[in-house]
Design an enzyme around this catalytic site. Structure first.
Site, short mmCIF file in Angstrom:
data_model
loop_
_atom_site.label_atom_id
_atom_site.label_comp_id
_atom_site.label_asym_id
_atom_site.label_seq_id
_atom_site.Cartn_x
_atom_site.Cartn_y
_atom_site.Cartn_z
N SER A 22 0.83 -1.21 0.00
CA SER A 22 0.00 0.00 0.00
C SER A 22 0.86 1.27 0.00
O SER A 22 1.53 1.56 -0.99
CB SER A 22 -0.98 -0.02 1.17
OG SER A 22 -2.10 0.79 0.88
N LYS A 40 -22.09 16.52 10.04
CA LYS A 40 -20.97 16.95 10.87
C LYS A 40 -20.42 15.80 11.71
O LYS A 40 -19.23 15.76 12.03
CB LYS A 40 -21.42 18.11 11.78
CG LYS A 40 -20.29 18.75 12.56
CD LYS A 40 -19.25 19.36 11.63
CE LYS A 40 -18.13 20.02 12.43
NZ LYS A 40 -17.04 20.48 11.56
#
Length: 330
Positions: free
Chosen positions: A143, A195
């Site tokens: 990765s 949020k």
């Protein structure tokens, strides 16, 4: 007063008092270190690995551990990687005109998207100085480990190395059922519907999942382009390989993700030949010893302990700090 509430109050007091103590120690050590290190010219010393031509040198850098921002992986973390120090080493390689090549030994499952990209950009800057960059993969370069390897002129991997895992991941824990069973409720006041998009106190909605997926897609597209450019590979082939799986060294060589299979000595010889100096000096950077090093180690230890303390506090408070990661999770 219930036992649960008493325990919660005790934990809160421990967290507050502990935080004050650790913050004070950290501030004290940081001040002493900064004052002491102001006279130090360079935090690194050079250790010769192979004697040779000092006018054409090879810098040997090693990245070992999870790629995280800051100075270490925390008291309970497994990473000994120091991001700030590593970036400074890369800057030294870029500025030193006697360095004609860099060997980067990589052993990492990857890590954060931001620090991985910082390393990538530094390596690109080194190459722009007409310095050759070779990568040698040890046990794992997955990765983010592959992300930083992709721009290298040549990539070597050991016969038992694992690489690939091209992709991005983000995860969070849903504690909502546990909180329900314990009778714990969280009051949230927010300015917008999303949020608290990664709140651990409720299930994620399908709309929120789509929003986060779009964020990951942007990071993934950048990863794909970096592999495409670094390996001179068609984009459709990169996307076919980039399904998150890891590859053995033999598979990676067959599909074009690496160039050769071999150990570090083979990589060095190939790099020496590439810079047209079979007798090139090979060296590594080490942290300077003595007084300044002792303060640096002390500062890092306090910082790591404080970070771990914050992690524990974050779990107790149910804070969410999830971020996209170029990380192999096996």
């Amino acid at each position: 007063m219930s036992k649960k509430r008493i325990i919660a109050i005790i934990i809160a007091i421990v967290i507050v008092v502990g935080g004050i103590v650790m913050s004070s120690i950290s501030a004290f050590v940081t001040t002493m270190f900064n004052d002491s290190s102001s006279t130090a010219m360079d935090p690194f010393t050079e250790k010769i690995e192979k004697e040779g031509d000092s006018s054409k040198r090879i810098a040997h850098l090693t990245l070992n551990g999870e790629i995280l921002e800051g100075t270490g992986g925390g008291l309970f973390g497994e990473s000994g990687y120091n991001h700030e120090s590593f970036l400074k080493q890369l800057d030294n390689v870029k500025k030193d005109d006697t360095i004609k090549g860099m060997l980067l030994t990589v052993n990492t499952p990857g890590g954060g998207t931001y620090p991985s990209d910082e390393i990538y950009e530094k390596i690109k800057e080194i190459k722009q100085k007409n310095k050759k960059v070779y990568v040698h993969m040890e046990s794992m370069a997955a990765s983010g480990g592959y992300y930083i390897s992709a721009p290298a002129d040549k990539i070597y991997a050991g016969p038992q190395s694992m690489t690939g895992s091209i992709g991005v991941i983000m995860s969070s824990v849903d504690y909502s059922e546990l909180q329900k069973n314990l009778g714990i409720k969280q009051n949230v006041i927010k300015s917008g519907d999303h949020k608290d998009i990664l709140s651990s106190s409720r299930e994620m909605t399908s709309e929120e999942r789509s929003i986060l997926q779009s964020v990951l897609d942007d990071s993934f597209d950048r990863f794909v382009n970096i592999v495409k450019d670094g390996r001179d590979m068609p984009e459709n082939k990169v996307r076919k390989l980039a399904d998150g799986r890891i590859y053995s060294a033999q598979q990676a060589k067959s599909n074009g993700l690496i160039d050769e299979i071999g150990y570090e000595d083979k990589t060095i010889k190939a790099l020496q030949k590439d810079i047209k100096s079979k007798d090139a000096e090979v060296f590594e950077y080490t942290e300077g010893g003595g007084f300044f090093s002792s303060f640096s180690d002390m500062k890092m230890s306090v910082s790591n302990f404080t970070d771990s303390f914050k992690d524990i506090k974050s779990v107790i408070n149910n804070d969410t700090k999830t971020e996209p990661m170029y990380l192999y999770e096996g």
